[in-house]
Scaffold this active site. Structure first.
Site, PDB file in Angstrom:
ATOM      1  CE  LYS A   1      -1.318  16.020  -8.536  1.00 22.95           C
ATOM      2  NZ  LYS A   1      -2.082  15.082  -7.675  1.00 22.95           N
TER       3      LYS A   1
ATOM      4  CB  SER B   1       0.575  13.897  -4.925  1.00 24.96           C
ATOM      5  OG  SER B   1      -0.685  13.921  -5.563  1.00 24.96           O
TER       6      SER B   1
ATOM      7  CB  SER C   1      -3.235  13.656  -3.812  1.00 26.79           C
ATOM      8  OG  SER C   1      -2.216  12.737  -3.531  1.00 26.79           O
TER       9      SER C   1
END
Lengths: 491, 95
Positions: free
Chosen positions: A78, A158, A182
């Site tokens: 990420k 997210s 997330s």
């Protein structure tokens, strides 16, 4: 899609050691899959050269019999994790050209164990969002589509890029960060496994800070075993993070397949929401049934302050974010927009560099911390947070080993569906996951079925502090009963 | 406690975020929606409850008071929008 990208992480690891294929071949297969999947917008930076270099070094170590636990395994990271010499942006315009000169502890642990970086994944800007729509690189398109339709869906957020990349078989696993859900929400919406470990299990050093008392890193994978393997490498003590626990990390893979006989599973009545789709309720009951069939005992429990977790979160989290994001001032790194004087420069830089959701949260945070409002908002929210944590402590004190809940209140929604003028509509997505961050506990999202439109739904298991192992055991039982779910390739 | 337009401008300045006049009304609506949502917390009895300071009980770590890192001015400045002679450059702050 080919044979090598369809392997589980555990099978790929074993295949590499048995020399059935090389790390170079395994990486090449995933690089090709990543390239062919650009329509998903899951990656904000592909790192094929670095990947091939790393894979070559893996093959050399494999040949010498020095393989690490993740030797040759292609992973995605990420874009909240700083990677040395590789652009790391938090998917914000304000960090759009930021190239860290240091490596986050979690990613350094992965490379130490032999993993291969194939690219950085898309996410909501500064991880603020539940649909990946606030990224400055644009939305991720879920690899899942409703049966017989081509509506573009959110992969959740997210960590939407990581979830989509794992679900679409572009990598064997990925890292995420979870502040209010997330990791677990996108895992549930993409039919993947996602674990938010106990606060302090993974070091936060080198991860772009969002809300420091809530942020935790964790893995995405396609099986519970694979997530267990990844977490073991990611976790561990770190002198660079004062909140990182000095506890040994168990071999989580050993917990996969362990009997759950006699474990007591709490089912919190407060998670039964008005207007919750019947499918979620059915799935939840089904999950309980599977655990009971495996010898666990189901017990109704009460977590009376559950409904206050989300409002308390929307004070604590923006407050910490406004403080953390004060560092983006156009001076030391990131975007700078000139103004007349230094204040005008700060204001112009932050107005241009932060997107709408980030500006909104920084402003809310600034307000609740401002003189005259601190006690009414922030202090009260921190007291409510104590009550939320006590709810869990009381349940665990009664001999409950883990708690079973739905992971999300619905399956994936369409892009644009909840990003209108009312921010609360999006926030409600995290209603089942946010409590876990507020209490610092570990939470595992496991795929458990498909809804009537053929979209994945997940269940969440919440554990005692630092008892991720029990969650992996229980998650494996659900996985065995529910099976695996993969999107049909359209990209 | 809903916020008015003047408060929105004041918060924006405290947060060092430039807000154009035509954004104020919109922002005011959004902030008030969030504040109305969190208002539910006022019904919780928090009498005698300690505010949370650490979500996992842990002892503050100590380390020897020695220099562990340093001599990396170039690395620290490598992402600076403007620097000169080993310093960050900012607009003039002292007349």
């Amino acid at each position: 899609m080919n044979e090598l990208t369809s392997l589980t992480l555990a099978d790929a690891r074993d295949g590499l050691r048995q020399k059935r294929f090389s790390a170079d071949e395994l990486t090449a297969a995933h690089l090709a899959a990543m390239e062919q999947a650009r329509a998903l917008n899951a990656f904000v930076l592909e790192t094929p050269e670095r990947a091939r270099e790393m894979a070559k070094a893996c093959d050399a170590r494999l040949a010498r019999g020095e393989a690490g636990p993740l030797e040759g395994i292609p992973l995605a990271v990420k874009d909240m994790f700083c990677t040395a010499g590789i652009r790391s942006t938090a998917c914000s315009r304000i960090l759009r050209d930021f190239v860290p000169t240091y490596e986050s502890t979690v990613t350094a642990n992965l490379w130490r164990d032999g993993a291969v970086l194939i690219g950085k994944t898309n996410c909501d800007e500064f991880a603020m969002g539940s649909s990946n729509e606030t990224s400055c690189f644009g939305s991720v398109i879920s690899p899942w589509r409703p049966r017989g339709a081509n509506t573009p869906l959110t992969p959740g957020g997210s960590s939407g890029g990581s979830a989509a990349a794992v679900a679409a078989r572009l990598c064997l696993g990925a890292t995420g960060t979870d502040t209010g859900g997330s990791i677990r929400q996108p895992a549930a919406l993409t039919g993947t496994v996602g674990m938010k470990p106990t606060y302090g299990r993974c070091s936060r050093w080198g991860i772009v800070a969002f809300a420091s008392s809530l942020d935790q890193a964790g893995p995405f994978a396609r099986t519970v075993r694979d997530a267990a393997i990844l977490l073991r490498s990611m976790a561990g003590p770190d002198p660079k993070d004062a909140t990182c626990a000095d506890l040994p990390v168990p071999d989580y893979e050993q917990a996969v397949g362990r009997s759950v006989k006699g474990l007591r599973i709490g089912v919190p009545k407060e998670y039964r929401l008005d207007g919750m789709p019947a499918e979620i309720e059915t799935l939840w009951q089904q999950g309980g049934e599977w655990l009971r069939n495996a010898g666990a005992e189901l017990v109704e429990v009460s977590l009376p302050h559950t409904r206050y977790a989300l409002p308390a979160y929307y004070i604590v989290c923006p407050a910490e974010a406004s403080s953390n994001l004060a560092r983006y001032d156009g001076v030391r790194y990131g975007l700078r927009v000139e103004g007349g004087d230094i204040n005008a420069m700060y204001e112009a830089t932050r107005a241009a560099g932060f997107g709408r959701e980030v500006r909104r949260r920084v402003m809310i945070g600034t307000y609740v911390l401002s003189a005259g409002y601190y006690d009414a908002y922030y202090l009260r929210a921190q007291k409510v947070r104590t009550l939320i944590k006590q709810d869990f402590e009381q349940v665990f004190a009664r001999g409950i080993d883990a708690i079973l809940t739905p992971a999300t209140p619905s399956a994936a929604f369409a892009l644009g569906e909840k990003s209108g003028s009312d921010p609360i509509e999006m926030y409600l997505n995290d209603v089942f996951t946010v409590t876990v961050n507020m209490a610092g506990l570990p939470g595992l999202a496991v795929p458990a079925g498909l809804d009537a439109r053929g979209l994945p739904l997940g269940l969440q298991l919440i554990g005692r502090p630092f008892d991720e192992a029990t969650l992996f055991s229980l998650g494996h039982v659900i996985e065995q009963a529910a099976g695996h779910f993969a999107p049909e390739r359209w990209w | 406690m809903p916020v008015d337009a003047a408060t929105v401008r004041r918060i924006a300045h405290l947060a060092r975020i430039a807000v154009a006049e035509d954004e104020v009304a919109h922002l005011q609506g959004e902030l008030n929606a969030i504040l109305a949502f969190v208002e539910q917390l006022s019904e919780v009895d928090v009498q005698g409850v300690e505010p949370m300071t650490s979500v996992m009980p842990m002892k503050m770590k100590m380390r020897p008071d020695v220099v562990t890192e340093g001599d990396m001015a170039d690395r620290i400045l490598s992402n600076a929008p403007a620097s000169d002679g080993g310093f960050f450059l900012v607009p003039k702050v002292v007349e």
